[in-house]
Design a protein around this motif. Structure first.
Motif, PDB file in Angstrom:
ATOM      1  N   LYS A  82       0.827  -1.209   0.000  1.00  0.00           N
ATOM      2  CA  LYS A  82       0.000   0.000   0.000  1.00  0.00           C
ATOM      3  C   LYS A  82       0.858   1.254   0.000  1.00  0.00           C
ATOM      4  N   GLN A  83       1.879   1.272   0.843  1.00  0.00           N
ATOM      5  CA  GLN A  83       2.782   2.426   0.854  1.00  0.00           C
ATOM      6  C   GLN A  83       3.552   2.516  -0.456  1.00  0.00           C
ATOM      7  N   GLY A  84       3.836   1.360  -1.058  1.00  0.00           N
ATOM      8  CA  GLY A  84       4.544   1.357  -2.336  1.00  0.00           C
ATOM      9  C   GLY A  84       3.772   2.061  -3.428  1.00  0.00           C
ATOM     10  N   THR A  85       2.466   1.829  -3.506  1.00  0.00           N
ATOM     11  CA  THR A  85       1.666   2.496  -4.540  1.00  0.00           C
ATOM     12  C   THR A  85       1.501   3.982  -4.237  1.00  0.00           C
ATOM     13  N   THR A  86       1.419   4.334  -2.955  1.00  0.00           N
ATOM     14  CA  THR A  86       1.331   5.753  -2.576  1.00  0.00           C
ATOM     15  C   THR A  86       2.583   6.500  -3.000  1.00  0.00           C
ATOM     16  N   VAL A  87       3.738   5.896  -2.744  1.00  0.00           N
ATOM     17  CA  VAL A  87       5.015   6.501  -3.121  1.00  0.00           C
ATOM     18  C   VAL A  87       5.147   6.581  -4.638  1.00  0.00           C
ATOM     19  N   ALA A  88       4.701   5.547  -5.329  1.00  0.00           N
ATOM     20  CA  ALA A  88       4.772   5.553  -6.795  1.00  0.00           C
ATOM     21  C   ALA A  88       3.978   6.727  -7.368  1.00  0.00           C
ATOM     22  N   GLN A  89       2.780   6.944  -6.848  1.00  0.00           N
ATOM     23  CA  GLN A  89       1.975   8.067  -7.327  1.00  0.00           C
ATOM     24  C   GLN A  89       2.650   9.401  -6.998  1.00  0.00           C
ATOM     25  N   LYS A  90       3.303   9.466  -5.842  1.00  0.00           N
ATOM     26  CA  LYS A  90       4.037  10.682  -5.466  1.00  0.00           C
ATOM     27  C   LYS A  90       5.130  10.989  -6.482  1.00  0.00           C
ATOM     28  N   LEU A  91       5.850   9.957  -6.918  1.00  0.00           N
ATOM     29  CA  LEU A  91       6.919  10.161  -7.894  1.00  0.00           C
ATOM     30  C   LEU A  91       6.361  10.571  -9.250  1.00  0.00           C
ATOM     31  N   VAL A  92       5.248   9.968  -9.650  1.00  0.00           N
ATOM     32  CA  VAL A  92       4.599  10.355 -10.904  1.00  0.00           C
ATOM     33  C   VAL A  92       4.178  11.818 -10.842  1.00  0.00           C
ATOM     34  N   ASP A  93       3.562  12.206  -9.737  1.00  0.00           N
ATOM     35  CA  ASP A  93       3.110  13.591  -9.573  1.00  0.00           C
ATOM     36  C   ASP A  93       4.274  14.582  -9.560  1.00  0.00           C
ATOM     37  N   ALA A  94       5.447  14.110  -9.109  1.00  0.00           N
ATOM     38  CA  ALA A  94       6.636  14.963  -9.076  1.00  0.00           C
ATOM     39  C   ALA A  94       7.296  15.091 -10.441  1.00  0.00           C
ATOM     40  N   GLY A  95       6.820  14.298 -11.404  1.00  0.00           N
ATOM     41  CA  GLY A  95       7.356  14.378 -12.763  1.00  0.00           C
ATOM     42  C   GLY A  95       8.734  13.786 -12.921  1.00  0.00           C
ATOM     43  N   VAL A  96       9.009  12.677 -12.210  1.00  0.00           N
ATOM     44  CA  VAL A  96      10.320  12.062 -12.350  1.00  0.00           C
ATOM     45  C   VAL A  96      10.511  11.544 -13.773  1.00  0.00           C
ATOM     46  N   ASN A  97      11.764  11.512 -14.196  1.00  0.00           N
ATOM     47  CA  ASN A  97      12.098  11.035 -15.543  1.00  0.00           C
ATOM     48  C   ASN A  97      12.213   9.511 -15.608  1.00  0.00           C
ATOM     49  N   GLY A  98      12.357   8.874 -14.460  1.00  0.00           N
ATOM     50  CA  GLY A  98      12.482   7.425 -14.398  1.00  0.00           C
ATOM     51  C   GLY A  98      12.545   7.000 -12.947  1.00  0.00           C
ATOM     52  N   VAL A  99      12.451   5.695 -12.701  1.00  0.00           N
ATOM     53  CA  VAL A  99      12.458   5.162 -11.336  1.00  0.00           C
ATOM     54  C   VAL A  99      13.390   3.962 -11.255  1.00  0.00           C
TER      55      VAL A  99
END
Length: 379
Positions: A82-99
């Motif tokens: 659950k925390q993993g998906t929350t963090v993933a959305q946070k990174l998407v919202d931050a506009g990261v170029n890759g993960v």
């Protein structure tokens, strides 16, 4: 692979245009469990990624004629889906170029859908469950061998080298533990010379195993296989010793860390524990790996635990794809990443049509005097 990539290109282009960072910054996310029972392993991954960022920025990053600074946005998923998906959305919202990440299969798999929907490339340096790259997501890659390879190698070693004939299996019911145990059991049964005498279950947060170990003891196994992490394996070994279970103890990369000696106290006899790491180097890469380990110790004051070199290579591979594409735009470098051949400290990083690393190498280890020792490198 090309068909899957095409699906995400339009989405990636739109997302990139609306949330791109300042033009001189490339923001790369990193996710691992940097809190909780396996925080030592998660921090090891993060440290490897930080070494790559430091090296790139020191040399200067030139892509498409423009100079960039790499910024690592490190997040903690606590090995919780659950925390993993929350963090993933946070990174998407931050506009990261890759993960780079996630660390565990249990968080990597659910997070991968979020990155796919956003068109953001993801390389896991440690998630080994085969399901991760079998979802049809053209953004999902890994640069370590998967559990099919790992389970098969461990079963082969247990039967052929360890001469195990009576095997008990315990798994922690996590995506990683169950996946690895299933593959191990399947390959033991294929051998035709060993049998599974007991199959028990625990959790990735358990610390009391007397009931399942008592049930196992009655079956008189010569090998106990555990699908799980070192934080659980250590106490399990202590309780095995108290119950007089002298069987060999085997597992995958989750317990193949130098922390096993500390976590198991004095319960680990020399040569008793056998594990395999979903990665490894052959003789030609040894100097590069030795240099990396020395640099890691100088930078952080501690030794590499497990997957820091793979996190390091994953990040450098991603930036190499950006260089070759002439752009850090995910939609532009994703097709290049799918075809890349990057020479890293862990060997050549190249992906197959699913996103799995090609020619994945595995390393078998044991422990003597509390120190991990390499036994064999296998494919």
């Amino acid at each position: 692979m090309q068909g899957k990539i095409a699906v995400v290109l339009a989405v990636a282009t739109a997302a990139w245009g609306s949330v791109a960072q300042a033009q001189d910054v490339i923001r790369i996310g990193h996710v691992a469990a940097t809190s909780g029972a396996i925080a030592h392993l998660g921090k090891d991954n993060e440290n490897g990624a930080r070494m790559a960022v430091d090296e790139l920025n020191a040399k200067g990053v030139l892509i498409g004629g423009k100079r960039y600074k790499i910024v690592l946005q490190a997040e903690d998923d606590a090995a919780d889906p659950k925390q993993g998906t929350t963090v993933a959305q946070k990174l998407v919202d931050a506009g990261v170029n890759g993960v780079i990440g996630h660390e565990t299969s249990g968080t990597t798999i659910p997070a991968s859908r979020i990155y796919f929907n956003a068109g953001i490339p993801q390389i896991s340096p440690s998630a080994s469950n085969p399901a991760y790259t079998r979802q049809g997501f053209g953004t999902a890659f890994r640069n370590v061998a998967n559990d099919e390879q790992l389970g098969a190698a461990l079963a082969r070693y247990a039967v052929q080298n360890g001469k195990a004939r009576q095997i008990a299996v315990i798994d922690d019911r996590s995506a990683y533990g169950k996946g690895l145990s299933d593959e191990f059991i399947k390959n033991v049964k294929k051998s035709g010379v060993a049998r599974i005498v007991s199959q028990q279950y625990t959790t990735d947060k358990a610390s009391e195993f007397s009931a399942i170990l008592t049930a196992i003891k009655g079956k008189q196994p010569d090998l106990v296989f555990f699908g799980g992490m070192d934080a659980v394996a250590g106490p399990m070994l202590q309780q095995m010793k108290k119950l007089g279970i002298k069987a060999s103890f085997m597992g995958g990369d989750g317990l193949c860390s130098d922390s096993m000696a500390r976590l198991s106290g004095d319960a680990m006899a020399d040569g008793q524990v056998i594990c395999a790491e979903a990665g490894g180097i052959e003789a030609a890469q040894q100097k590069g790996m030795d240099d990396f380990r020395a640099a890691y110790r100088k930078r952080f004051g501690i030794d590499v635990l497990t997957y820091a070199p793979y996190a390091y290579d994953a990040l450098l591979t991603m930036v190499d794809a950006m260089r070759q594409a002439g752009s850090p735009d995910p939609a532009k470098y994703l097709p290049v990443l799918a075809k890349i051949r990057h020479q890293g400290v862990t060997g050549t990083v190249a992906f197959d049509a699913r996103g799995d690393v090609q020619n994945g190498v595995l390393t078998i280890y044991t422990f003597k005097g509390g120190k991990r020792q390499r036994v064999a490198v296998m494919k």
